[in-house]
Design a protein around this motif. Structure first.
Motif, short mmCIF file in Angstrom:
data_model
loop_
_atom_site.label_atom_id
_atom_site.label_comp_id
_atom_site.label_asym_id
_atom_site.label_seq_id
_atom_site.Cartn_x
_atom_site.Cartn_y
_atom_site.Cartn_z
N ASP A 14 51.63 57.88 43.13
CA ASP A 14 51.34 57.76 44.98
C ASP A 14 50.04 57.95 45.28
O ASP A 14 49.98 56.96 46.09
N ASP A 15 49.87 58.89 44.70
CA ASP A 15 48.23 58.85 45.56
C ASP A 15 47.18 58.05 44.83
O ASP A 15 46.27 57.49 45.82
N LEU A 16 47.59 58.06 43.63
CA LEU A 16 46.18 56.70 42.49
C LEU A 16 46.96 55.46 43.14
O LEU A 16 46.08 54.71 43.27
N ASN A 17 48.70 55.23 43.15
CA ASN A 17 48.66 54.19 43.64
C ASN A 17 48.35 53.60 45.45
O ASN A 17 47.34 52.53 45.71
N GLY A 18 48.77 54.72 46.02
CA GLY A 18 47.38 53.83 47.60
C GLY A 18 46.22 54.20 47.29
O GLY A 18 45.54 53.42 48.26
N LEU A 19 45.24 54.55 46.90
CA LEU A 19 43.91 55.41 46.94
C LEU A 19 44.17 53.24 46.51
O LEU A 19 42.82 52.37 46.69
N MET A 20 44.46 52.28 45.34
CA MET A 20 44.07 51.05 44.63
C MET A 20 43.79 50.53 45.80
O MET A 20 43.03 49.71 45.89
N LYS A 21 45.32 50.35 45.96
CA LYS A 21 45.45 49.58 47.27
C LYS A 21 44.75 49.42 48.37
O LYS A 21 44.04 48.46 48.72
N SER A 22 44.42 50.44 48.92
CA SER A 22 43.09 51.13 49.53
C SER A 22 41.58 49.91 49.03
O SER A 22 40.68 49.71 50.13
N PHE A 23 41.68 50.15 48.06
CA PHE A 23 40.85 49.76 47.90
C PHE A 23 40.25 48.03 47.78
O PHE A 23 39.72 47.42 47.94
N ILE A 24 41.74 47.18 47.49
CA ILE A 24 41.62 46.19 47.60
C ILE A 24 42.20 45.47 49.10
O ILE A 24 41.18 44.52 49.91
N ALA A 25 42.46 45.80 49.27
CA ALA A 25 42.22 46.04 51.84
C ALA A 25 40.95 45.95 52.04
O ALA A 25 40.76 45.01 52.71
N ALA A 26 40.48 47.37 51.36
CA ALA A 26 39.05 46.62 51.80
C ALA A 26 38.01 45.71 51.34
O ALA A 26 37.48 44.60 51.96
N ARG A 27 38.89 44.87 49.75
CA ARG A 27 38.08 43.96 49.52
C ARG A 27 38.51 42.94 50.38
O ARG A 27 37.91 41.52 50.73
N THR B 204 37.56 57.87 42.24
CA THR B 204 37.14 56.33 42.05
C THR B 204 37.31 56.28 40.49
O THR B 204 37.62 55.43 39.96
N LEU B 205 36.96 57.13 39.88
CA LEU B 205 36.24 56.67 38.58
C LEU B 205 38.47 56.26 38.03
O LEU B 205 38.48 55.57 36.85
N ASN B 206 39.05 57.43 38.30
CA ASN B 206 40.09 56.99 37.96
C ASN B 206 40.94 55.75 38.56
O ASN B 206 41.86 55.28 37.53
N ASP C 223 48.73 39.71 48.67
CA ASP C 223 50.31 40.58 48.00
C ASP C 223 50.94 40.07 46.05
O ASP C 223 51.21 41.31 45.76
N GLU C 224 50.28 39.68 45.80
CA GLU C 224 50.12 39.85 44.01
C GLU C 224 49.42 40.51 43.82
O GLU C 224 49.74 40.94 42.67
N MET C 225 48.24 40.96 44.06
CA MET C 225 47.68 42.98 43.71
C MET C 225 47.77 44.01 44.34
O MET C 225 47.97 44.52 42.62
N TYR C 226 49.54 43.40 45.08
CA TYR C 226 49.49 44.67 45.43
C TYR C 226 50.92 44.99 44.83
O TYR C 226 51.21 46.32 44.25
N ARG C 227 51.18 43.87 44.65
CA ARG C 227 52.86 43.75 43.47
C ARG C 227 52.05 44.11 42.18
O ARG C 227 52.78 45.07 41.17
N ILE C 228 50.66 44.17 41.39
CA ILE C 228 50.66 44.65 40.14
C ILE C 228 50.06 45.32 40.05
O ILE C 228 50.43 46.89 39.36
N VAL C 229 49.07 46.42 40.79
CA VAL C 229 49.50 47.68 41.00
C VAL C 229 50.96 48.44 41.00
O VAL C 229 50.89 49.51 40.89
#
Length: 321
Positions: free
Chosen positions: A20-33, A96-98, A7-13
């Motif tokens: 919106d799309d970059l926020n969602g992409l980064m959260k999807s990477f976090i969720a996969a991890r 991904t680079l972004n 949850d803290e990782m999501y809050r940081i993002v």
């Protein structure tokens, strides 16, 4: 990874990434991890609490440890191209680079805020963290350009200490740096333990990789891992084709087509895997000794051991089953 850290990782993002799309992409990477499992946050929290730490900022520190490790893993996968199933390898590389840039900038901003809030408890937090990340980057460069940087076992262990050891030390540092009275002697033992754990983990990866003779194999990429260095030391007599391949006299495609069966036999006959396991066992014994010299409170000390030495115990002791 526990839910509080996630949850803290999501809050940081959310605090930093407003597209919106970059926020969602980064959260999807976090969720996969999180789904795949990760020990970095646990190393940070256990390092903190087993030394008696009670900082209100430890969850954020653990989340930041996970964020920077995720970032570095994404970069590693982009470089190696051997994990195409990962979510960050399936989307456009520009996205991904972004996301990588976003994670890096988010991490640096949040680590500065963490040091500000921690005050005198962690006066060198940003400096030490930056140095450890740079050490890991130096180690990664040595690893991806081994024909230039790795000539013998001494070079190999130097690379591993920089690449793997620095990352384990970083996760531990994110925890123990927030303890007011950890003491330089104890933190020094944890740092030394981290480097030994890095060697144990890297040898585990090297052995597992060499047992899989396919496109992403270290040998086919001309890497100089510990078991491969052992094979190369015997190659002139037992497997001259390997030397020719490493000296650039043969392409990977030709080597795989003409020598793959011979290579599998050479790996089995050379004793390189057994040699690597013996060296791993020596580092495991050293890590055990270091761990026993570090005091700690229960149950955090036991959890730290399970997350580190517990992952490699049977294999490091020579049981390959």
């Amino acid at each position: 990874m526990n839910q509080q850290v996630l949850d803290e990782m999501y809050r940081i993002v959310d605090r930093c990434i407003h597209t919106d799309d970059l926020n969602g992409l980064m959260k999807s990477f976090i969720a996969a991890r999180a789904e795949g499992g990760s020990v970095w946050a646990e190393l940070a929290e256990c390092s903190h609490r087993m030394l008696g730490g009670q900082s209100p900022h430890i969850t954020k520190a653990a989340a930041l440890a996970e964020l920077i490790m995720l970032t570095l893993d994404i970069v590693d996968d982009l470089q190696d191209r051997d994990k195409e199933h990962k979510v960050w390898m399936k989307c456009p590389e520009t996205f991904t680079l972004n996301a990588v840039l976003g994670f890096l900038m988010v991490f640096m901003g949040e680590i500065g805020q963490l040091q500000l809030h921690a005050g005198q408890t962690a006066p060198l937090l940003t400096t030490e963290v930056s140095q450890l990340i740079v050490s890991a980057v130096n180690g990664q460069q040595k690893d991806i350009n081994p024909l230039v940087n790795i000539k013998d076992e001494s070079d190999y262990f130097n690379m591993v200490q920089l690449k793997s050891g620095s990352l384990i030390r970083l996760a531990c540092y994110m925890g123990y740096s927030l303890v007011e009275s950890q003491g330089e002697e104890i933190s020094g033992r944890i740092d030394e333990l981290a480097y030994s754990l890095g060697v144990i983990a890297q040898i585990e990866n090297d052995v597992n990789n060499l047992e899989q003779f396919k496109g992403g194999n270290d040998l086919l990429q001309r890497k100089r891992t510990l078991p491969i260095l052992y094979m190369l030391s015997q190659g002139r007599d037992s497997f001259p084709e390997l030397i020719q391949f490493y000296e650039g006299e043969q392409t990977a495609e030709a080597f795989m087509q003409e020598s793959s069966r011979d290579c599998l036999e050479a790996i089995a006959d050379s004793g390189c895997l057994e040699y690597a396991r013996i060296i791993q066992s020596l580092y495991y014994d050293k890590a055990e000794e270091l761990f026993e010299s570090i005091p700690g409170q229960s149950p955090w000390r036991e959890r730290f051991r399970q997350a580190t030495l517990g992952r490699f115990g049977t294999r490091a002791l020579g049981n390959n089953g």
